[in-house]
Design an enzyme around this catalytic site. Sequence first.
Site, short mmCIF file in Angstrom:
data_model
loop_
_atom_site.label_atom_id
_atom_site.label_comp_id
_atom_site.label_asym_id
_atom_site.label_seq_id
_atom_site.Cartn_x
_atom_site.Cartn_y
_atom_site.Cartn_z
N SER A 63 0.79 -1.24 0.00
CA SER A 63 0.00 0.00 0.00
C SER A 63 0.82 1.28 0.00
O SER A 63 0.25 2.36 -0.14
CB SER A 63 -0.93 0.02 1.20
OG SER A 63 -2.03 -0.79 0.91
N LYS A 66 0.12 3.29 -2.96
CA LYS A 66 -1.07 4.16 -3.05
C LYS A 66 -0.69 5.65 -3.03
O LYS A 66 -1.38 6.50 -3.58
CB LYS A 66 -2.03 3.86 -1.90
CG LYS A 66 -2.66 2.47 -1.97
CD LYS A 66 -3.44 2.12 -0.72
CE LYS A 66 -4.02 0.72 -0.80
NZ LYS A 66 -4.56 0.21 0.45
N TYR A 189 -3.78 -2.27 -10.18
CA TYR A 189 -3.66 -2.05 -8.73
C TYR A 189 -2.79 -3.12 -8.07
O TYR A 189 -1.89 -2.82 -7.29
CB TYR A 189 -5.07 -2.00 -8.11
CG TYR A 189 -5.08 -2.04 -6.61
CD1 TYR A 189 -4.67 -0.93 -5.87
CD2 TYR A 189 -5.46 -3.19 -5.92
CE1 TYR A 189 -4.65 -0.99 -4.47
CE2 TYR A 189 -5.44 -3.24 -4.54
CZ TYR A 189 -5.04 -2.14 -3.82
OH TYR A 189 -5.00 -2.19 -2.45
N TYR A 241 -4.61 3.33 8.11
CA TYR A 241 -5.95 2.74 8.26
C TYR A 241 -6.56 3.11 9.60
O TYR A 241 -6.44 4.25 10.03
CB TYR A 241 -5.89 1.20 8.08
CG TYR A 241 -5.11 0.80 6.87
CD1 TYR A 241 -5.50 1.24 5.61
CD2 TYR A 241 -3.98 0.00 6.96
CE1 TYR A 241 -4.79 0.88 4.48
CE2 TYR A 241 -3.26 -0.37 5.83
CZ TYR A 241 -3.67 0.08 4.61
OH TYR A 241 -2.97 -0.26 3.49
N VAL A 259 1.13 -3.74 3.77
CA VAL A 259 1.12 -5.06 4.43
C VAL A 259 2.36 -5.90 4.10
O VAL A 259 2.55 -6.97 4.66
CB VAL A 259 -0.16 -5.89 4.13
CG1 VAL A 259 -1.37 -5.32 4.81
CG2 VAL A 259 -0.39 -6.10 2.65
N1 GLU Z 1 -2.39 -5.28 -1.90
C1 GLU Z 1 -2.96 -5.15 -0.57
C2 GLU Z 1 -4.46 -5.29 -0.67
O1 GLU Z 1 -5.01 -4.73 -1.56
C3 GLU Z 1 -2.57 -3.82 -0.01
C4 GLU Z 1 -2.97 -3.67 1.43
C5 GLU Z 1 -1.91 -2.97 2.26
O2 GLU Z 1 -0.74 -2.95 1.94
O3 GLU Z 1 -2.29 -2.45 3.30
O4 GLU Z 1 -5.08 -5.91 0.14
#
Ligand code: GLU
Length: 305
Positions: A63, A66, A189, A241, A259
């Site tokens: 993430s 992002k 993504y 989050y 993650v």
């Molecule tokens: N590729 C992971 C997902 O979409 C990213 C989540 C993350 O890194 O927090 O669940």
Amino acid sequence: MNYENILKEIYEEIQPYLEQGHLPDYIPALKNVKADDFAMSLITLDGQEHHIGCCDKKFSIQSISKLFSFTIALDKYKKELYKRVGHEPSGNPFNSLVQLEYEKGIPRNPFINAGAIVTTDSLVSIYKEKTFETILEFIKNSSTCQDLEINEEIYESELAHGFRNFALINMMKSFNNIDNDIDLVIQSYFKQCSIMMNTKQLAKSILFLANHGINPLTNEQVITVSQAKRINSLMLTCGHYDASGDFAFKVGLPGKSGVGGGIIALIPQKMALCVYSPKLNKQGNSLVGTKALELFTTKTGLSIF
Ligand code: GLU
């Protein structure tokens, strides 16, 4: 400030915490890591670098990607983007479906999965099949590292097990907040999440955000001062989050986790930081990484507050 010694102290002090946390299991290939790895990198705007641990080992940025897709989308769409994705903390898990249903397919912010999928969709409207390459190129330019690629096994693993992300994109499509082909958007993504980088490269890649939008490595004005402010504010309020408040409380810096076990953070006008440790806390953020950054701001007194 003797950063070299501070990193050594942090390295010692985090050792007992390496026992704690868990590896993510919903993307099986993310478990193929050394669970007690730790790395930390610090790069100042004037070019000082300090590193400790396995700082050359690449991991899946997940993430953290992002941040880059949102930066490109914000630059392209400006305020229009906020019609499709908000800028409020969600207070919910990163892959939650509940809020999205009652908020009619408009994700709370670009750093939860639904929000990142919308930003990727907005990029697919411009770059079509070249969306992933555009994001990768952006990261290569920001980090000045050309040797970046995805881990195919992690990409395939997420494609095969990303049931929640498919649910999120389908729900948003039903609310008319996805304009393009679902498979093209979700593949792009998942690919951006599977990019492999080490802490040195990641710290470099966010220097422009610590420097009013100008990359000190290339002197390029990547985004405006105002856009850099907005992105950093979003990292502070939404970068972790439903643990974003806790991260702001303990660390006091804008940051973004993934993650894969990485966290990037920055001190405006001073430096970029990146930590890596793959075991996560219950909100899906690196447990030891968070602790290391907390120790860093406590020992140095360098936070934004
Ligand atoms: N590729 C992971 C997902 O979409 C990213 C989540 C993350 O890194 O927090 O669940």
